[in-house]
Design an enzyme around this catalytic site. Structure first.
Site, PDB file in Angstrom:
ATOM      1  N   ASP A 270       0.825  -1.212   0.000  1.00 23.09           N
ATOM      2  CA  ASP A 270       0.000   0.000   0.000  1.00 23.09           C
ATOM      3  C   ASP A 270       0.863   1.267   0.000  1.00 23.09           C
ATOM      4  O   ASP A 270       1.881   1.343   0.701  1.00 23.09           O
ATOM      5  CB  ASP A 270      -0.874  -0.012   1.264  1.00 23.09           C
ATOM      6  CG  ASP A 270      -1.843   1.144   1.317  1.00 23.09           C
ATOM      7  OD1 ASP A 270      -2.686   1.244   0.415  1.00 23.09           O
ATOM      8  OD2 ASP A 270      -1.754   1.964   2.250  1.00 23.09           O
ATOM      9  N   GLU A 312       1.122  -0.575  -5.087  1.00 23.50           N
ATOM     10  CA  GLU A 312       0.015   0.355  -5.202  1.00 23.50           C
ATOM     11  C   GLU A 312       0.638   1.741  -5.145  1.00 23.50           C
ATOM     12  O   GLU A 312       0.996   2.247  -4.085  1.00 23.50           O
ATOM     13  CB  GLU A 312      -0.985   0.155  -4.055  1.00 23.50           C
ATOM     14  CG  GLU A 312      -2.298   0.881  -4.284  1.00 23.50           C
ATOM     15  CD  GLU A 312      -2.479   2.137  -3.438  1.00 23.50           C
ATOM     16  OE1 GLU A 312      -3.473   2.837  -3.647  1.00 23.50           O
ATOM     17  OE2 GLU A 312      -1.633   2.446  -2.577  1.00 23.50           O
TER      18      GLU A 312
HETATM   19  C1  OTU Z   1      -4.206   3.672  -0.232  1.00 24.27           C
HETATM   20  O1  OTU Z   1      -4.623   4.659  -1.138  1.00 24.27           O
HETATM   21  C2  OTU Z   1      -5.416   2.792   0.056  1.00 24.27           C
HETATM   22  O2  OTU Z   1      -5.840   2.165  -1.115  1.00 24.27           O
HETATM   23  C3  OTU Z   1      -6.485   3.625   0.685  1.00 24.27           C
HETATM   24  O3  OTU Z   1      -7.682   2.929   0.851  1.00 24.27           O
HETATM   25  C4  OTU Z   1      -5.955   4.146   1.986  1.00 24.27           C
HETATM   26  O4  OTU Z   1      -6.850   5.076   2.499  1.00 24.27           O
HETATM   27  C5  OTU Z   1      -4.590   4.821   1.851  1.00 24.27           C
HETATM   28  O5  OTU Z   1      -3.695   4.155   0.983  1.00 24.27           O
HETATM   29  C6  OTU Z   1      -3.906   4.890   3.178  1.00 24.27           C
HETATM   30  O6  OTU Z   1      -3.553   3.609   3.620  1.00 24.27           O
HETATM   31  O7  OTU Z   1      -2.580   7.361  -2.294  1.00 24.27           O
HETATM   32  O8  OTU Z   1      -0.938   5.344  -3.083  1.00 24.27           O
HETATM   33  O9  OTU Z   1      -8.560   7.424  -2.131  1.00 24.27           O
HETATM   34  O10 OTU Z   1      -6.151   6.649  -3.642  1.00 24.27           O
HETATM   35  O11 OTU Z   1      -5.208   7.182  -0.254  1.00 24.27           O
HETATM   36  C7  OTU Z   1      -1.708   5.338  -1.917  1.00 24.27           C
HETATM   37  C8  OTU Z   1      -7.269   7.888  -1.939  1.00 24.27           C
HETATM   38  C9  OTU Z   1      -2.803   6.232  -1.991  1.00 24.27           C
HETATM   39  C10 OTU Z   1      -6.341   6.766  -2.271  1.00 24.27           C
HETATM   40  C11 OTU Z   1      -5.022   6.967  -1.609  1.00 24.27           C
HETATM   41  C12 OTU Z   1      -4.150   5.760  -1.755  1.00 24.27           C
END
Ligand code: OTU
Length: 641
Positions: A270, A312
């Site tokens: 993440d 991600e």
């Molecule tokens: C990720 O997301 C997760 O997919 C989100 O669900 C979490 O809120 C976030 O991390 C924190 O853990 O920028 O590259 O809707 O696109 O928060 C990481 C906003 C991120 C997401 C963004 C994202």
């Protein structure tokens, strides 16, 4: 360390292969962080011990899988691979409940299941589990570690790999490390970035972006107990880990390897872009963030080569490829990476009825390094972020703000839009940030007033899914999309969810809808049968494996998107009509752009076929929001959906 001789030999071989890169990268990251060589050596020994422990504890079944996958390192890039993504509780109640849903996954042909965070999370608001309190415990309402092991085994026996989030950028403010930091433990204070006053935070803020500008503005939170500003990129209760501290790297590595030994086969890493901070930058995509990922890759290659890493990184197209490594420089990083700009650009094409922006994204997407794949998707649990598209949008529009804001407003249902989503984190409706809503709602299903409009909405959704199936990656179905499920407004009355509109598109599994989808005459059935048909074709088309080359094809309509795949075989061609008007395409003109094409000018209409075996006319009519899958030259094929 006692290892069975055969395991010892293969592990040593893998160590010999990957240790040089690992040592180089670790030295770049950490050599200067130790007071003397003795400390550095001790730390290295501890890391080796973490790896040895993981190897030693690796269950026999997983070792066998490692062995098998080392021999077939492209196993996840094939045309029959398919992902599915869901929240455990919303999909099936508990981890045990997920076992009961395996038949549904098998019916779709799923080979990879991403369950959104299921580890113990902070009580109350926890960002849907993205604020982890303990990497070694399952959230009690979802089950136990034993349930997780049973689930991974049941999935494996059904040919499905479990993907779990590994939230490595931050921990919850009630994780033991944060609790210790708050209690004044100097060791754990330094697991986080903390500043006594605003001087440094203000310097950083000058160049940082904001992920949740409305409900969590800024990137630092004042924590009374620490009398400091703590770095919190996301919510104030998610404390960024300080990866410049080698102890953090060590503990997080141990946490990941231990989870892998429970049977998790894929880690969704993440927020990978945010792992390293550098003054004067956005603190995204820093070289050190890549080195950290490359170290994790080396470590998994040595101890558990069957495990996949998925990045991600929601970043601009030009910053994405680095997350998959660089074959020319011999760099391996993640196996998979979300193609978020492709996803967002496809929605722009729907709003604008124009494919120029998505064409620019595709043109800017290089060939994949060997044994890697994109993760192609239509929707996920997050918003559709428009900012990643600024570079491509600025090539084509003088007022990027205005262009992306128009798209955002379109999906919020303004003007004569068919969509019924909402803008995310924007108090000013003209500000560009993100869009929330289920795919079906964004495609017009919720506002359809007759069967024809419902059918058109489903066509739009199938067009987007068809693109994700053909683009060249592992496609992912987001739970509910297989039945064209619509928005869920319930979050507004749930205390822990009401401030985060992403819950609009995080519905509960709807059994009635699932049942309805089995009988003809409704949108759920149209959608699920349409998806099944596309997936059946996909599984038969080796041209669609992730690694097969892609070429954008020129058409005479700005609403059409056409590209070929797999020219090494008989080329496959995808043509999508992103407009509410039928469009025509001249197949011989398309064929001339393929390397195996007939000499210019000669009619090759006989070289294409539709599913019922009919040869399409050279000038082919593609109905509104439809797609056409064709095979050129060897005459086998598919057709208009
Ligand atoms: C990720 O997301 C997760 O997919 C989100 O669900 C979490 O809120 C976030 O991390 C924190 O853990 O920028 O590259 O809707 O696109 O928060 C990481 C906003 C991120 C997401 C963004 C994202």
């Amino acid at each position: 360390m006692q290892l069975a001789p055969a395991l010892r030999t293969t592990a040593e071989l893998r160590f010999t292969q990957h240790a040089p890169t690992l040592i180089t990268r670790l030295s770049q990251l950490y050599a200067t962080r130790f007071a003397d060589d003795v400390q550095l050596k001790n730390w290295c020994l501890q890391l080796m011990q973490v790896m040895a422990d993981a190897l030693q504890a690796r269950p026999a079944g997983l070792q066998a899988l490692d062995q098998q996958r080392s021999q077939q390192p492209d196993w996840f890039t094939r045309e029959d691979r398919l992902g599915y993504c869901a929240y455990t509780d919303r999909f099936a109640g508990t981890l045990q409940g997920v076992i009961q849903r395996i038949p549904h996954l098998q019916q779709l042909g799923v080979t990879y299941l991403h369950l959104l965070p299921f580890l113990k999370a902070r009580a109350g608001e926890n960002d849907g589990g993205f604020a982890v309190s303990d990497f070694n415990q399952v959230e009690a309402t979802l089950g136990s570690m034993q349930d997780l092991e049973q689930l991974t085994q049941a999935l494996r026996e059904s040919g499905i790999s479990l993907c779990s989030d590994f939230i490595l950028n931050h921990v919850a403010d009630d994780h033991p490390w944060a609790i210790a930091a708050r209690a004044g433990d100097a060791k754990y204070r330094d697991y986080f970035y903390h500043y006594p006053d605003r001087t440094v935070p203000d310097q950083f803020e000058a160049t940082l972006g904001q992920v949740f500008p409305q409900v969590a503005p800024g990137n630092f939170s004042y924590i009374d107990a620490l009398q400091s500003w703590v770095w919190t990129t996301f919510y104030p209760y998610q404390w960024d880990l300080n990866y410049s501290n080698p102890a953090v790297f060590l503990d997080m590595t141990a946490a990941m390897l231990q989870l892998a030994n429970r049977g998790i086969e894929v880690f969704r890493l993440d927020s990978t872009a945010f792992l390293w901070k550098r003054p004067g930058t956005t603190c995204m995509n820093q070289p050190e963030a890549h080195w950290i990922l490359q170290c994790l890759r080396c470590i998994t290659e040595i101890t558990m080569p069957g495990v996949l890493l998925k990045a991600e990184a929601i970043v601009a197209t030009r910053d994405l490829p680095a997350y998959l490594g660089d074959a020319q420089r011999g760099v391996q990083e993640c196996h998979l990476a979300y193609h978020s700009s492709l996803m967002a650009a496809a929605w722009v094409a729907v709003a604008e009825q124009d494919t120029s922006l998505i064409s620019a994204v595709i043109a800017g997407t290089p060939q994949l390094p060997p044994n890697t794949s994109w993760l192609s998707y239509v929707r996920c649990h997050d918003d559709i972020g428009w900012n990643v598209l600024r570079p491509e949008a600025s090539l084509q529009a003088t007022d990027v703000e205005q262009r992306l804001s128009a798209v955002s407003q379109f999906f919020a249902g303004q003007g004569d839009s068919f969509a019924s989503g909402a803008s995310f984190q924007a108090s000013d409706p003209a500000a560009v940030h993100g869009t929330v809503g289920m795919a079906a709602a964004l495609c017009g299903l919720s506002r359809a007033t007759d069967a024809e409009q419902s059918r058109t909405a489903v066509q739009r959704q199938l067009l987007l899914y068809g693109l994700s199936f053909c683009f060249g990656g592992m496609p992912l179905i987001y739970m509910g999309d297989e039945f064209a499920q619509e928005n869920n407004e319930d979050y507004r009355s749930v205390a822990a969810h009401q401030y985060d509109a992403r819950w609009l598109h995080r519905p509960q599994w709807n059994e009635a809808l699932a049942t309805r989808s089995q009988t003809a005459g409704n949108a759920a059935h149209l959608c699920s049968s349409g998806l099944q048909r596309l997936l059946q074709w996909r599984r038969k088309l080796p041209q669609l494996q992730a690694q097969a080359a892609r070429r954008l094809l020129h058409t005479n309509s700005s609403s059409l998107l056409a590209f070929s795949r797999g020219e090494a075989h008989a080329p496959f061609v995808f043509i999508g009509n992103f407009s509410d008007q039928p469009q025509t395409v001249t197949l011989s003109v398309l064929a001339q752009q393929l390397p195996s094409a007939q000499p210019s000018g000669s009619a090759i209409s006989g070289c294409w076929k539709t599913p019922d075996g009919a040869v399409p006319p050279d000038i082919l009519l593609i109905p509104a929001w439809s797609q056409c899958w064709l095979i050129a030259s060897n005459l086998s094929a598919t057709g208009v959906n």
